[in-house]
Design a protein around this motif. Structure first.
Motif, PDB file in Angstrom:
ATOM      1  N   ARG A  28       1.110  -1.195   0.066  1.00 21.12           N
ATOM      2  CA  ARG A  28       0.438   0.386   0.023  1.00 21.12           C
ATOM      3  C   ARG A  28       0.753   1.794   0.131  1.00 21.12           C
ATOM      4  NH1 ARG A  28      -5.493   0.738   0.876  1.00 21.12           N
ATOM      5  NH2 ARG A  28      -5.799  -1.528   1.231  1.00 21.12           N
ATOM      6  N   TRP A  29       1.826   0.743   0.605  1.00 21.09           N
ATOM      7  CA  TRP A  29       2.931   2.778   0.991  1.00 21.09           C
ATOM      8  C   TRP A  29       3.459   2.988  -0.603  1.00 21.09           C
ATOM      9  CZ3 TRP A  29       1.431   5.746   3.926  1.00 21.09           C
ATOM     10  CH2 TRP A  29       1.454   5.793   5.426  1.00 21.09           C
ATOM     11  N   ALA A  30       3.865   1.588  -0.569  1.00 22.80           N
ATOM     12  CA  ALA A  30       4.599   1.586  -2.197  1.00 22.80           C
ATOM     13  C   ALA A  30       4.351   2.295  -3.407  1.00 22.80           C
ATOM     14  CB  ALA A  30       5.636   0.211  -2.749  1.00 22.80           C
ATOM     15  N   ARG A  31       2.405   2.054  -3.700  1.00 22.78           N
ATOM     16  CA  ARG A  31       2.042   2.251  -4.201  1.00 22.78           C
ATOM     17  C   ARG A  31       1.504   4.095  -4.146  1.00 22.78           C
ATOM     18  NH1 ARG A  31      -1.565  -3.036  -4.918  1.00 22.78           N
ATOM     19  NH2 ARG A  31      -1.131  -4.196  -6.406  1.00 22.78           N
ATOM     20  N   ALA A  32       0.769   4.298  -2.952  1.00 17.59           N
ATOM     21  CA  ALA A  32       0.777   5.890  -3.199  1.00 17.59           C
ATOM     22  C   ALA A  32       1.955   6.402  -3.420  1.00 17.59           C
ATOM     23  CB  ALA A  32       0.299   5.877  -1.215  1.00 17.59           C
ATOM     24  N   ILE A  33       3.411   5.874  -2.711  1.00 12.20           N
ATOM     25  CA  ILE A  33       4.369   7.022  -2.816  1.00 12.20           C
ATOM     26  C   ILE A  33       4.924   6.537  -3.682  1.00 12.20           C
ATOM     27  CG2 ILE A  33       7.309   6.461  -2.729  1.00 12.20           C
ATOM     28  CD1 ILE A  33       6.233   5.823   0.378  1.00 12.20           C
ATOM     29  N   THR A  34       5.002   6.068  -4.753  1.00 14.74           N
ATOM     30  CA  THR A  34       5.178   6.106  -6.360  1.00 14.74           C
ATOM     31  C   THR A  34       3.793   6.330  -7.138  1.00 14.74           C
ATOM     32  OG1 THR A  34       4.358   3.698  -7.028  1.00 14.74           O
ATOM     33  CG2 THR A  34       7.163   4.399  -6.056  1.00 14.74           C
ATOM     34  N   GLN A  35       2.859   5.877  -6.839  1.00 17.95           N
ATOM     35  CA  GLN A  35       1.346   6.332  -7.932  1.00 17.95           C
ATOM     36  C   GLN A  35       1.576   5.659  -9.237  1.00 17.95           C
ATOM     37  OE1 GLN A  35      -0.601  10.220  -7.381  1.00 17.95           O
ATOM     38  NE2 GLN A  35       1.645  10.644  -6.212  1.00 17.95           N
TER      39      GLN A  35
ATOM     40  N   GLY B  88       6.966   1.313 -17.125  1.00 17.74           N
ATOM     41  CA  GLY B  88       7.102   2.707 -15.994  1.00 17.74           C
ATOM     42  C   GLY B  88       5.384   2.382 -15.381  1.00 17.74           C
ATOM     43  N   ASP B  89       5.623   1.160 -14.730  1.00 15.90           N
ATOM     44  CA  ASP B  89       4.586   1.247 -14.124  1.00 15.90           C
ATOM     45  C   ASP B  89       4.382   0.198 -12.503  1.00 15.90           C
ATOM     46  OD1 ASP B  89       4.167  -1.396 -15.566  1.00 15.90           O
ATOM     47  OD2 ASP B  89       2.202  -1.055 -16.110  1.00 15.90           O
ATOM     48  N   VAL B  90       5.761   0.272 -12.823  1.00 13.44           N
ATOM     49  CA  VAL B  90       5.894  -1.160 -11.198  1.00 13.44           C
ATOM     50  C   VAL B  90       6.466  -0.275 -10.208  1.00 13.44           C
ATOM     51  CG1 VAL B  90       7.771  -3.152 -10.448  1.00 13.44           C
ATOM     52  CG2 VAL B  90       6.991  -2.817 -12.434  1.00 13.44           C
ATOM     53  N   CYS B  91       4.698  -0.521  -9.070  1.00 13.15           N
ATOM     54  CA  CYS B  91       5.029   0.609  -8.123  1.00 13.15           C
ATOM     55  C   CYS B  91       7.137  -0.325  -7.059  1.00 13.15           C
ATOM     56  CB  CYS B  91       3.961   0.453  -7.395  1.00 13.15           C
ATOM     57  SG  CYS B  91       3.221  -1.242  -6.111  1.00 13.15           S
ATOM     58  N   ALA B  92       6.623  -1.453  -7.529  1.00  8.46           N
ATOM     59  CA  ALA B  92       7.722  -2.562  -6.061  1.00  8.46           C
ATOM     60  C   ALA B  92       7.935  -3.804  -6.526  1.00  8.46           C
ATOM     61  CB  ALA B  92       7.441  -2.071  -4.633  1.00  8.46           C
ATOM     62  N   LEU B  93       9.561  -4.047  -6.090  1.00  6.17           N
ATOM     63  CA  LEU B  93       9.850  -5.423  -6.343  1.00  6.17           C
ATOM     64  C   LEU B  93       9.755  -5.793  -5.043  1.00  6.17           C
ATOM     65  CD1 LEU B  93      11.218  -8.260  -7.754  1.00  6.17           C
ATOM     66  CD2 LEU B  93      13.451  -7.243  -7.730  1.00  6.17           C
ATOM     67  N   LEU B  94       8.803  -6.699  -4.698  1.00  2.47           N
ATOM     68  CA  LEU B  94       8.934  -7.671  -3.398  1.00  2.47           C
ATOM     69  C   LEU B  94       9.314  -8.615  -3.399  1.00  2.47           C
ATOM     70  CD1 LEU B  94       7.580  -7.308  -0.783  1.00  2.47           C
ATOM     71  CD2 LEU B  94       5.672  -8.520  -0.965  1.00  2.47           C
ATOM     72  N   CYS B  95      10.729  -9.501  -2.850  1.00  2.00           N
ATOM     73  CA  CYS B  95      11.235 -10.257  -3.374  1.00  2.00           C
ATOM     74  C   CYS B  95      11.993 -10.473  -1.821  1.00  2.00           C
ATOM     75  CB  CYS B  95      12.184  -9.744  -3.860  1.00  2.00           C
ATOM     76  SG  CYS B  95      13.791  -8.958  -3.517  1.00  2.00           S
ATOM     77  N   GLU B  96      12.075 -12.218  -1.824  1.00  2.00           N
ATOM     78  CA  GLU B  96      12.990 -12.444  -1.062  1.00  2.00           C
ATOM     79  C   GLU B  96      14.836 -12.502  -1.827  1.00  2.00           C
ATOM     80  OE1 GLU B  96      11.084 -16.390   0.764  1.00  2.00           O
ATOM     81  OE2 GLU B  96      10.577 -16.623  -1.305  1.00  2.00           O
ATOM     82  N   PRO B  97      15.572 -12.496  -0.867  1.00  2.00           N
ATOM     83  CA  PRO B  97      16.642 -12.719  -1.275  1.00  2.00           C
ATOM     84  C   PRO B  97      16.884 -14.253  -1.458  1.00  2.00           C
ATOM     85  CG  PRO B  97      16.601 -11.399   0.681  1.00  2.00           C
ATOM     86  CD  PRO B  97      15.517 -12.398   0.713  1.00  2.00           C
TER      87      PRO B  97
ATOM     88  N   ARG C 239      -1.246  14.483   1.220  1.00  2.00           N
ATOM     89  CA  ARG C 239      -1.771  14.568   0.100  1.00  2.00           C
ATOM     90  C   ARG C 239      -2.997  13.358  -0.321  1.00  2.00           C
ATOM     91  NH1 ARG C 239       1.768  11.584  -3.255  1.00  2.00           N
ATOM     92  NH2 ARG C 239       0.119   9.697  -3.442  1.00  2.00           N
ATOM     93  N   ILE C 240      -3.157  12.385   0.316  1.00  2.00           N
ATOM     94  CA  ILE C 240      -4.484  11.760   0.581  1.00  2.00           C
ATOM     95  C   ILE C 240      -5.162  12.288   1.702  1.00  2.00           C
ATOM     96  CG2 ILE C 240      -5.211   8.873   0.885  1.00  2.00           C
ATOM     97  CD1 ILE C 240      -2.908   7.529   0.337  1.00  2.00           C
ATOM     98  N   ASN C 241      -4.406  12.414   2.590  1.00  2.00           N
ATOM     99  CA  ASN C 241      -5.591  13.872   3.926  1.00  2.00           C
ATOM    100  C   ASN C 241      -6.690  14.478   3.433  1.00  2.00           C
ATOM    101  OD1 ASN C 241      -5.058  11.349   5.669  1.00  2.00           O
ATOM    102  ND2 ASN C 241      -3.051  12.778   7.001  1.00  2.00           N
ATOM    103  N   GLN C 242      -5.498  15.250   2.431  1.00  2.00           N
ATOM    104  CA  GLN C 242      -6.038  16.354   1.451  1.00  2.00           C
ATOM    105  C   GLN C 242      -7.109  16.076   0.324  1.00  2.00           C
ATOM    106  OE1 GLN C 242      -3.125  18.657  -1.388  1.00  2.00           O
ATOM    107  NE2 GLN C 242      -4.164  20.910   0.011  1.00  2.00           N
ATOM    108  N   GLN C 243      -6.565  15.105   0.605  1.00  2.00           N
ATOM    109  CA  GLN C 243      -8.308  14.746  -0.936  1.00  2.00           C
ATOM    110  C   GLN C 243      -8.891  13.744  -0.290  1.00  2.00           C
ATOM    111  OE1 GLN C 243      -5.981  12.167  -3.231  1.00  2.00           O
ATOM    112  NE2 GLN C 243      -4.891  12.750  -4.500  1.00  2.00           N
ATOM    113  N   SER C 244      -8.912  13.813   1.244  1.00  2.00           N
ATOM    114  CA  SER C 244     -10.396  13.383   1.717  1.00  2.00           C
ATOM    115  C   SER C 244     -10.563  14.547   2.771  1.00  2.00           C
ATOM    116  CB  SER C 244      -9.723  12.081   2.488  1.00  2.00           C
ATOM    117  OG  SER C 244      -8.777  11.752   2.972  1.00  2.00           O
ATOM    118  N   HIS C 245     -10.277  15.236   2.680  1.00  2.00           N
ATOM    119  CA  HIS C 245     -10.613  16.275   3.931  1.00  2.00           C
ATOM    120  C   HIS C 245     -10.567  15.692   5.293  1.00  2.00           C
ATOM    121  CE1 HIS C 245     -12.200  17.988   0.786  1.00  2.00           C
ATOM    122  NE2 HIS C 245     -13.134  16.882   0.242  1.00  2.00           N
TER     123      HIS C 245
END
Length: 463
Positions: free
Chosen positions: A147-154, A216-225, A311-317
């Motif tokens: 969720r954070w990754a999508r919110a940060i990178t949009q 160009g649409d990837v928010c994050a790579l989630l991986c195990e090492p 940004r999200i709080n501003q959008q949701s007042h």
């Protein structure tokens, strides 16, 4: 003969004898299993507990250190250790004491205590990320980081490796099929298309990684090492560093899930291999077996999280719900146990004991495999090792899966269980903990040798 070197006929004959042996020696477990059918779905409190190699579930009476005892009075050397949940042993004394202390001081209050600060300080020092959050499980931690990754990178798409393991997050329940991303087989109740916002690629494939990120649409790579759930798969030299380089180049975040790979070092692969992730996730063993998960973030991510939230709080007042957190997240009991575990259990001396034993176990597996001239291999990752039914260690999840021989694996596991040894189900993975001894390791190796001698004798008699 099959690719594993042993025929199905021999495995079936061997397994039939072991089933009878198990039923004969476990009357109390059998009685409890029959009783459980009346109140528990599938006769167990979580359905996968019925998926072991045994004819009915083995019911546990107690567990301590590297051993547990079943209700029929049999003692077992445990190399499964709750599939990493008890990686440092069952009921470590400092954690047991912490449980007792906190039990009369409040279990959950939705407010922090000093324990949380101490845990954050220890985690920061060990893994190199300055800021931390606490969840109920690693599944939750992964879900919130996505969720954070999508919110940060949009950006909408999560990138994972084929055959990955990140708990039961919906977004990771995908596989590769040819060059397409598809749902994992067996996925229950899935009604929307996960591939719309999740993409799976082969592990150790730098070209596929770059092609996926280039879109160009990837928010994050989630991986195990290193992959640990589809069979252990180690990264090629430099591959993890390439993951860091390419995610940064194409504007995606790099998220490292060390819930299993913490077996490598007190700072995990993150510290050992200098991975420099944006986010770090760990669950299962962090609080000594008490349900708990954590995720850490870099300074840059902390600032980006604040900006995204503003940004999200501003959008949701200023009204709404982040979609993260459960009432029992970071509860007082879990925090006190995590502190005790991090301060007094998960220390360098524990790893100094565990790592040489795992090397001894891996060497023993290789000797037994060579003795019986089987086309198998052994993969090591710190305190963890696994024998696999393929001649060379797999490089991708698909290769690891192709080496599966479920009937053979279950037959060998049942033989070991009948002789007082437990290894991780569903594949042949083992863990050594601070309470494991040289004698325990040697017993596993010699018992596997006996199993293969018996199995191959059946094979020889048939031929």
């Amino acid at each position: 003969m099959t690719a594993s070197g042993i025929s199905s006929h021999a495995v079936e004959t061997f397994m039939s004898h072991e089933r009878s042996h198990f039923i004969e020696r476990n009357p109390k477990s059998r009685s409890l299993a029959e009783r459980a059918q009346k109140s528990l779905y599938g006769g167990v409190p979580m359905h996968w507990m019925a998926d072991w190699s045994t004819p009915f579930p083995l019911f546990v009476e107690s567990a301590n250190g590297a051993r547990f005892r079943d209700v029929d009075g049999h003692e077992y050397v445990d190399f499964c250790l709750g599939d990493t949940g008890s990686m440092f042993g069952h009921s470590p004394a400092p954690v047991a004491s912490a449980l007792a202390r906190q039990s009369t001081k409040g279990l959950t209050t939705m407010l922090p205590g000093e324990d949380a600060i101490v845990c954050g300080e220890i985690l920061s020092e060990r893994f190199g990320l300055p800021y931390w959050q606490v969840t109920a499980t690693a599944t939750d931690a992964n879900r919130y980081v996505v969720r954070w990754a999508r919110a940060i990178t949009q950006k909408p798409v999560l990138l994972v490796f084929d055959g990955c393991y990140h708990g039961t997050v919906d977004d990771v329940m995908v596989r590769t099929q040819g060059d397409q991303t598809v749902h994992r087989s067996g996925l229950v109740g899935q009604v929307y298309d996960l591939s719309q916002y999740s993409r799976a690629i082969p592990f150790n494939d730098t070209d596929a990684l770059e092609q996926a990120l280039k879109q160009g649409d990837v928010c994050a790579l989630l991986c195990e090492p290193a992959m640990t759930n589809i069979g252990m798969v180690m990264p090629d030299e430099g591959f993890m560093q390439k993951c860091r380089e390419l995610t940064r180049q194409y504007g995606a975040l790099f998220v490292v899930d060390e819930t299993h790979t913490i077996s490598t070092d007190i700072g995990g692969c993150t510290r050992l291999w200098q991975l420099d992730p944006d986010f770090f996730v760990m669950g299962k063993p962090v609080a000594g077996g008490v349900p708990c998960g954590v995720f850490g973030c870099s300074e840059a991510m902390s600032q980006a999280m604040q900006s995204a939230k503003a940004r999200i709080n501003q959008q949701s007042h200023g009204h709404g719900h982040s979609g993260m957190g459960t009432t029992l997240s970071a509860n007082a009991l879990a925090m006190h146990c995590m502190r005790a575990n991090l301060e007094d259990v998960v220390n360098q001396s524990a790893y100094d004991h565990m790592l040489p034993l795992a090397k001894r176990l891996a060497a023993g597996f290789r000797d037994v495999i060579a003795k019986h001239k089987l086309p198998w291999s052994v993969t090591e990752l710190g305190a963890r090792c696994e024998f696999q039914f393929c001649q060379t260690p797999p490089r991708t999840g698909a290769e690891a899966e192709a080496a599966f021989h479920d009937e053979l694996q279950m037959a060998l596991h049942l033989y070991l269980i009948n002789r007082g040894i437990l290894i991780t189900p569903f594949h042949n993975m083992t863990l050594c903990c601070p309470h494991t001894s040289v004698a325990d390791v040697d017993k596993l190796v010699s018992t596997l040798d006996e199993a293969l001698t018996s199995l191959l004798a059946i094979e020889g008699a048939r031929l």
